[in-house]
Scaffold this motif. Structure first.
Motif, PDB file in Angstrom:
ATOM      1  N   MET A   7      16.491 -17.463  -1.841  1.00 15.75           N
ATOM      2  CA  MET A   7      16.211 -18.137  -3.113  1.00 15.75           C
ATOM      3  C   MET A   7      16.916 -19.482  -3.216  1.00 15.75           C
ATOM      4  O   MET A   7      16.503 -20.336  -4.009  1.00 15.75           O
ATOM      5  CB  MET A   7      16.619 -17.236  -4.278  1.00 15.75           C
ATOM      6  CG  MET A   7      15.897 -15.880  -4.299  1.00 15.75           C
ATOM      7  SD  MET A   7      14.103 -16.018  -4.138  1.00 15.75           S
ATOM      8  CE  MET A   7      13.701 -16.752  -5.704  1.00 15.75           C
ATOM      9  N   GLU A   8      17.961 -19.703  -2.432  1.00 14.21           N
ATOM     10  CA  GLU A   8      18.597 -21.014  -2.401  1.00 14.21           C
ATOM     11  C   GLU A   8      17.660 -22.056  -1.779  1.00 14.21           C
ATOM     12  O   GLU A   8      17.840 -23.251  -1.991  1.00 14.21           O
ATOM     13  CB  GLU A   8      19.896 -20.951  -1.606  1.00 14.21           C
ATOM     14  CG  GLU A   8      20.972 -20.107  -2.255  1.00 14.21           C
ATOM     15  CD  GLU A   8      22.227 -19.990  -1.399  1.00 14.21           C
ATOM     16  OE1 GLU A   8      23.326 -20.121  -1.965  1.00 14.21           O
ATOM     17  OE2 GLU A   8      22.102 -19.755  -0.177  1.00 14.21           O
ATOM     18  N   PHE A   9      16.686 -21.567  -1.038  1.00 15.09           N
ATOM     19  CA  PHE A   9      15.700 -22.417  -0.377  1.00 15.09           C
ATOM     20  C   PHE A   9      14.403 -22.499  -1.179  1.00 15.09           C
ATOM     21  O   PHE A   9      13.830 -23.581  -1.360  1.00 15.09           O
ATOM     22  CB  PHE A   9      15.433 -21.839   1.014  1.00 15.09           C
ATOM     23  CG  PHE A   9      14.416 -22.559   1.846  1.00 15.09           C
ATOM     24  CD1 PHE A   9      14.546 -23.903   2.152  1.00 15.09           C
ATOM     25  CD2 PHE A   9      13.328 -21.876   2.372  1.00 15.09           C
ATOM     26  CE1 PHE A   9      13.608 -24.557   2.944  1.00 15.09           C
ATOM     27  CE2 PHE A   9      12.390 -22.512   3.165  1.00 15.09           C
ATOM     28  CZ  PHE A   9      12.532 -23.857   3.453  1.00 15.09           C
ATOM     29  N   LEU A  10      13.940 -21.370  -1.698  1.00  9.04           N
ATOM     30  CA  LEU A  10      12.640 -21.315  -2.364  1.00  9.04           C
ATOM     31  C   LEU A  10      12.662 -21.907  -3.769  1.00  9.04           C
ATOM     32  O   LEU A  10      11.733 -22.621  -4.166  1.00  9.04           O
ATOM     33  CB  LEU A  10      12.154 -19.864  -2.428  1.00  9.04           C
ATOM     34  CG  LEU A  10      11.875 -19.181  -1.084  1.00  9.04           C
ATOM     35  CD1 LEU A  10      11.490 -17.724  -1.299  1.00  9.04           C
ATOM     36  CD2 LEU A  10      10.783 -19.916  -0.320  1.00  9.04           C
ATOM     37  N   VAL A  11      13.704 -21.601  -4.536  1.00 11.21           N
ATOM     38  CA  VAL A  11      13.745 -22.090  -5.917  1.00 11.21           C
ATOM     39  C   VAL A  11      13.762 -23.616  -5.979  1.00 11.21           C
ATOM     40  O   VAL A  11      12.957 -24.219  -6.701  1.00 11.21           O
ATOM     41  CB  VAL A  11      14.948 -21.491  -6.670  1.00 11.21           C
ATOM     42  CG1 VAL A  11      15.133 -22.175  -8.020  1.00 11.21           C
ATOM     43  CG2 VAL A  11      14.761 -19.985  -6.862  1.00 11.21           C
ATOM     44  N   PRO A  12      14.648 -24.307  -5.239  1.00  9.92           N
ATOM     45  CA  PRO A  12      14.616 -25.778  -5.285  1.00  9.92           C
ATOM     46  C   PRO A  12      13.294 -26.356  -4.785  1.00  9.92           C
ATOM     47  O   PRO A  12      12.882 -27.427  -5.241  1.00  9.92           O
ATOM     48  CB  PRO A  12      15.774 -26.183  -4.367  1.00  9.92           C
ATOM     49  CG  PRO A  12      16.684 -25.011  -4.343  1.00  9.92           C
ATOM     50  CD  PRO A  12      15.786 -23.822  -4.420  1.00  9.92           C
ATOM     51  N   GLN A  13      12.621 -25.638  -3.866  1.00 11.32           N
ATOM     52  CA  GLN A  13      11.343 -26.143  -3.397  1.00 11.32           C
ATOM     53  C   GLN A  13      10.293 -26.108  -4.504  1.00 11.32           C
ATOM     54  O   GLN A  13       9.515 -27.049  -4.673  1.00 11.32           O
ATOM     55  CB  GLN A  13      10.851 -25.323  -2.198  1.00 11.32           C
ATOM     56  CG  GLN A  13       9.613 -25.909  -1.525  1.00 11.32           C
ATOM     57  CD  GLN A  13       9.867 -27.320  -1.022  1.00 11.32           C
ATOM     58  OE1 GLN A  13      10.853 -27.577  -0.337  1.00 11.32           O
ATOM     59  NE2 GLN A  13       8.994 -28.254  -1.381  1.00 11.32           N
TER      60      GLN A  13
END
Length: 487
Positions: A271-277
């Motif tokens: 989620m550290e990768f998906l949410v900012p995307q």
């Protein structure tokens, strides 16, 4: 239902995808909906099977044979009425549900199941295009107020059901926009966010109030979960101001992998990768984690892992590898043994088809790095004996890794929310509440109910919608003594 001989005459036709080279250039949806004529033919394949197991295979108990038959007969307006009678948001489930209804389809015993998900997708999209989806405000207000904490599918379903019954409903969301993990967890290439926005507009017209950027009762946020809170509201204040409170947050605490090298830069929760995307796609700041030109390793073989694969491909990763701890499942299930239940079998997502090496029965042992950044992943092969994982001797190997993403699922909801209300937890640290009998969905705290992932743990959108609808009925019974809301 459908055409009595349709399943003998017509083959299953699945929705098509845009070509891989085109779709990986963008983040919008790429599934090509069936035409009206194609959908009617697929509806014709629905058998007059006598006992439609698809109904019970669907968590919201969609009345599937009926809307299949209506589409076959070109009665689309009636089809959306039937579909909406059990499912508040078929545009969500028609895109991202894994379709347990199709696994339970009677035709699936020895043939290809009816394409129920594609039919649902076609019905709701046509309904929006034709202007058939309109606000349904109550005939009168009942003077009662309900707070819903969390604006994911469970919270939205509960809020809509209660608002239509005459309640003043306020939905509290800690992020800056409504939708929960529908908005910030699911990539736009699987579900575009305008689908949420138009439902919010509908619900506002039905009387639902939305308060985004508000954290209720706690300030502990797990890694990778967006938090745009501009204010806090105490649990005591909600219990004082409202006749009932529904806790409908997600299961947001991710599973960690505490092996040597875990602290290295480049090792992140999914989620550290998906949410900012998702924020970047919505016009926000650039994602601080980039997969461009990197060798990406995704640990975890579920939907979240698949989302990491698809997003990494759109970044232009040099390579993407996905590990799964469990053995590789069979490519085809033994239908006579598993039907009508959800089978364990190898599932290849559209993201996998875009480019991904998949490896099974692999355990990660260590991350190795240089100058504080991960460069290598050390792993080994494992076997499962008597339910225990055993390392295969001499099976260790190394893999180049510039970016490692943990997608091993989520353990339980944020503890501070339940603690703030004094809600008793079950053995998995979820809110403890039953789903049947008197007081279903009610917690040990007066006026406080729990539904969705906060109660059942990490699960599907369709299960969240079911629980939100049922919790709404439970709240209505609690406040009014009886309820006409459907379960």
């Amino acid at each position: 239902m459908g055409k009595p001989t349709g399943f003998l005459e017509y083959e299953r036709l699945s929705e098509a995808y845009e070509p891989v080279p085109e779709r990986v250039k963008k983040y919008r949806e790429f599934v090509l909906r069936l035409t009206d004529e194609q959908t009617a033919i697929q509806g014709a394949r629905c058998m007059d099977c006598g006992i439609p197991f698809c109904n019970s295979g669907c968590p919201v108990n969609n009345i599937i044979p009926d809307f299949n038959d209506l589409v076959y007969r070109n009665q689309w307006f009636e089809a959306i009425r039937v579909l909406h009678s059990t499912n508040n948001f078929p545009e969500f489930t028609g895109r991202i549900c894994p379709a347990p209804c199709e696994a339970a389809c009677t035709l699936n015993i020895n043939d290809d199941a009816v394409g129920i998900k594609s039919i649902e997708h076609a019905i709701i999209d046509k309904a929006w295009e034709e202007g058939w989806v309109k606000p349904e405000p109550p005939a009168a207000k009942n003077g009662k107020k309900v707070a819903v904490v969390g604006s994911g599918p469970a919270g939205l379903a509960a809020a809509q059901q209660l608002a239509r019954e005459g309640y003043d409903v306020t939905v509290f969301e800690k992020n800056d926009a409504i939708g929960g993990l529908l908005r910030y967890g699911i990539p736009d290439f699987k579900m575009e966010k305008h689908l949420i926005d138009r439902r919010v507009e509908q619900m506002e017209a039905e009387g639902v109030s939305f308060r985004a950027g508000v954290v209720v009762g706690h300030d502990d946020m797990p890694a990778g979960i967006a938090n745009d809170a501009r204010e806090m509201v105490s649990a005591e204040q909600l219990k004082k101001d409202f006749d009932a409170v529904i806790l409908a947050g997600g299961s947001e605490v991710p599973r960690d992998l505490p092996v040597p090298g875990r602290e290295l830069d480049g090792v992140h929760f999914a989620m550290e990768f998906l949410v900012p995307q998702n924020r970047e796609v919505a016009g926000g700041p650039a994602n601080p984690i980039s997969a461009t030109g990197k060798h990406v390793v995704v640990i975890g073989g579920g939907d979240t892992g698949s989302d990491c694969v698809g997003t990494s491909n759109r970044h232009g990763a040099a390579s993407v590898t996905q590990f799964e701890l469990m053995p590789m499942p069979p490519e085809e299930e033994d239908k006579l043994m598993t039907w009508p239940y959800w089978p364990v079998k190898l599932r290849t997502s559209s993201s996998h088809e875009e480019g991904c090496e998949r490896d099974f029965a692999v355990a990660t042992k260590e991350f190795v790095g240089e100058n504080g950044k991960v460069t290598t992943l050390r792993a080994c092969r494992v076997e499962w004996k008597d339910g225990r994982m055993v390392e295969v001797p001499g099976s260790e190997f190394e893999l180049k890794a510039d970016l490692v993403l943990f997608a091993m699922g989520f353990t339980h909801p944020v503890g501070g929310l339940l603690d703030a209300f004094g809600v008793e937890k079950d053995g998995r640290a979820n809110a403890k509440a039953t789903t049947d009998g008197e007081g279903c969905y009610k917690t040990n705290v007066d006026k406080v109910f729990a539904a969705g992932d906060v109660r059942r743990g990490q699960s599907l959108v369709v299960w969240a919608i079911r629980e939100g609808r049922q919790a709404a009925r439970a709240v209505d019974e609690y406040i009014m003594g009886e309820s006409l809301l459907p379960r």
